[in-house]
Scaffold this active site. Structure first.
Site, short mmCIF file in Angstrom:
data_model
loop_
_atom_site.label_atom_id
_atom_site.label_comp_id
_atom_site.label_asym_id
_atom_site.label_seq_id
_atom_site.Cartn_x
_atom_site.Cartn_y
_atom_site.Cartn_z
N ARG A 176 20.39 2.88 12.92
CA ARG A 176 19.39 3.94 12.85
C ARG A 176 18.04 3.30 12.60
O ARG A 176 17.95 2.09 12.38
CB ARG A 176 19.74 5.04 11.83
CG ARG A 176 20.46 4.67 10.61
CD ARG A 176 19.75 3.77 9.68
NE ARG A 176 18.42 4.25 9.38
CZ ARG A 176 17.43 3.51 8.92
NH1 ARG A 176 17.61 2.22 8.71
NH2 ARG A 176 16.25 4.01 8.67
N GLY A 177 16.98 4.13 12.65
CA GLY A 177 15.62 3.59 12.57
C GLY A 177 15.11 3.44 14.00
O GLY A 177 15.81 2.89 14.86
N ALA A 178 13.88 3.93 14.23
CA ALA A 178 13.39 4.04 15.61
C ALA A 178 13.44 2.73 16.41
O ALA A 178 14.02 2.70 17.51
CB ALA A 178 11.97 4.62 15.57
N ARG A 206 19.84 10.76 20.23
CA ARG A 206 18.90 11.21 19.20
C ARG A 206 17.54 11.45 19.87
O ARG A 206 17.04 10.57 20.57
CB ARG A 206 18.77 10.16 18.07
CG ARG A 206 20.11 9.88 17.38
CD ARG A 206 19.92 9.13 16.09
NE ARG A 206 19.31 9.97 15.06
CZ ARG A 206 18.81 9.50 13.93
NH1 ARG A 206 18.81 8.19 13.69
NH2 ARG A 206 18.28 10.30 13.04
N GLN A 238 18.82 6.99 2.97
CA GLN A 238 18.38 5.71 3.52
C GLN A 238 17.56 4.90 2.50
O GLN A 238 17.53 3.68 2.55
CB GLN A 238 17.50 5.93 4.78
CG GLN A 238 18.24 6.41 6.00
CD GLN A 238 18.22 7.92 6.11
OE1 GLN A 238 18.16 8.63 5.12
NE2 GLN A 238 18.28 8.42 7.32
N ASP A 296 8.91 7.64 13.67
CA ASP A 296 9.79 7.73 14.84
C ASP A 296 9.01 8.04 16.10
O ASP A 296 9.42 7.69 17.20
CB ASP A 296 10.86 8.81 14.61
CG ASP A 296 11.87 8.29 13.62
OD1 ASP A 296 11.60 8.35 12.41
OD2 ASP A 296 12.91 7.77 14.07
N LYS A 344 10.94 10.54 8.86
CA LYS A 344 12.06 11.13 8.12
C LYS A 344 11.63 12.35 7.30
O LYS A 344 10.57 12.35 6.67
CB LYS A 344 12.63 10.04 7.20
CG LYS A 344 13.78 10.45 6.31
CD LYS A 344 14.93 11.10 7.05
CE LYS A 344 15.46 10.27 8.19
NZ LYS A 344 16.29 11.07 9.14
O1 MRU Z 1 17.33 9.09 10.72
P1 MRU Z 1 16.85 7.68 10.65
O2 MRU Z 1 17.43 6.90 9.54
O3 MRU Z 1 16.99 6.98 11.99
O4 MRU Z 1 15.28 7.81 10.37
C1 MRU Z 1 14.52 6.64 10.27
C2 MRU Z 1 13.10 6.89 9.91
O5 MRU Z 1 12.67 8.00 9.74
C3 MRU Z 1 12.23 5.68 9.84
O6 MRU Z 1 11.22 5.85 8.89
C4 MRU Z 1 11.58 5.46 11.21
O7 MRU Z 1 12.56 5.41 12.20
C5 MRU Z 1 10.78 4.21 11.27
S1 MRU Z 1 11.79 2.76 11.15
C6 MRU Z 1 10.78 1.42 11.33
#
Ligand code: MRU
Length: 344
Positions: A46-48, A86, A193, A234, A245
């Site tokens: 996970r994470g963009a 997603r 997270q 994201d 998030k």
């Molecule tokens: O649902 P997630 O854990 O994928 O959400 C992640 C976030 O909101 C992060 O802050 C975002 O993706 C930036 S990661 C460098």
């Protein structure tokens, strides 16, 4: 960091299962695109930026053995499955578009060479992500006082990227430049997270971290315990509205109320100039179970209504600066983001 978020090895994709952290470090191996799509959907990864890299690697796996017209048809099937995982992080669509461009330029290659070329592109996306994070980290670090305490939300660290991290990349760069830096990490309900992942990776790097429940952030801000807030994104729209998030928006409101700078760490791959404002950013809604259960235990009455949006949008007016690998953007973001993104 010793643990790799995602890695291409022997024509398979290896990822640490982030659902099990911090108590178990399990690495999973995927040999086909369906497995990769499933890993993104179920939050193994996970994470963009990390899901952008995973999608690119998924395409490379999916295209193996195909060439010409058949490769094009196959790409459409593979990309559809990956895109459906997603919706909010633009990095995923960005990576798929980049892989499609390379595919179209190389349709005349035989299957083995086409696969090699696609694999090469996925690995380039991986490497460039780490380079971008290091560069934005250096720009961001210059904004921090010494000593500095940062409040962050969710995980925008090594685990959310190919490595190093965006928001946490700034923290790492500050430390590498000799500054004394510590972090307050919001727990980040409902997926945790912050308490599970941000605390885990900062602790591994021996960066001092204090975990708080989300509803304690106002107390931390009012108490003057932090110098700034830094979050990831994201998708950031052309006008500077920031999707991140769920819980990021209230944090920005509170930072504004207490006169604390609110910074967004945004690699250019997460800035969407095609999207005029936050209203147009698709917000993922996740399973009610994430709210109804806590550590496998039912915590709401059975059958109660639940609303579980995974992201929120922080209006540009609450954002002090957006830090990219090409420099720092300040308001008005409509101009500054375009200038940075379109600079060759
Ligand atoms: O649902 P997630 O854990 O994928 O959400 C992640 C976030 O909101 C992060 O802050 C975002 O993706 C930036 S990661 C460098």
């Amino acid at each position: 960091m010793a643990v790799k978020t995602i890695e291409w090895r022997s024509d398979s994709v290896r990822m640490i299962d982030q659902r099990l952290l911090p108590t178990r470090e399990v690495v999973r191996t995927y040999r086909d695109y369906k497995g990769v799509a499933d890993a993104i959907r179920t939050m193994v990864v996970r994470g963009a930026p990390a899901i952008g890299v995973a999608a690119a690697m998924g395409v490379a796996l999916g295209i193996k053995g195909f060439a010409g017209k058949r490769a094009e048809t196959r790409f459409n099937t593979v990309a559809k499955a990956l895109r459906a995982t997603r919706p909010t992080a633009v990095n995923l669509a960005w990576a798929l578009e980049r892989m499609e461009r390379v595919l179209k330029e190389n349709l005349s290659l035989d299957p083995a060479h086409l696969f090699r070329r696609m694999r090469e592109e996925a690995l380039a996306i991986y490497r460039e992500d780490i380079e971008a994070n290091r560069a934005l980290g250096r720009f961001g670090a210059e904004l921090l006082p010494d000593p500095c305490t940062v409040l962050t939300h969710c995980n925008a660290g090594a685990l959310a990227t190919a490595g190093y991290g965006t928001a946490l990349g700034i923290v790492r760069a500050a430390r590498e430049s000799g500054r004394k830096v510590s972090v307050y990490a919001d727990e980040t309900r409902p997926f945790l997270q912050g308490s599970r992942l941000t605390a885990w990776e900062l602790r591994k790097d021996r960066i001092p971290v204090t975990v708080i429940a989300d509803n304690m952030a106002a107390t931390v801000l009012r108490g003057g315990r932090v110098n700034c807030v830094i979050v990831g994104t994201d998708r950031t729209a052309a006008n500077g509205d920031v999707a991140n998030k769920i819980g990021t928006y209230p944090l920005a409101v509170m930072a504004h109320r207490h006169g604390v700078p609110f910074y967004v760490a945004a690699p250019l791959s997460s800035i969407d100039l095609e999207c005029p404002s936050g209203e147009r950013i698709p917000i993922e809604e996740r399973s009610p179970r994430e709210i109804a259960e806590f550590a496998g235990k039912q915590v709401t009455p059975k059958g109660v209504n639940i609303f579980n949006p995974a992201f929120d949008v922080t209006p540009a007016e609450l954002v002090t600066a957006i830090i990219t690998e090409r420099g720092v953007a300040y308001p008005p973001y409509g101009e500054s983001l375009r200038a940075l993104k379109e600079r060759a």
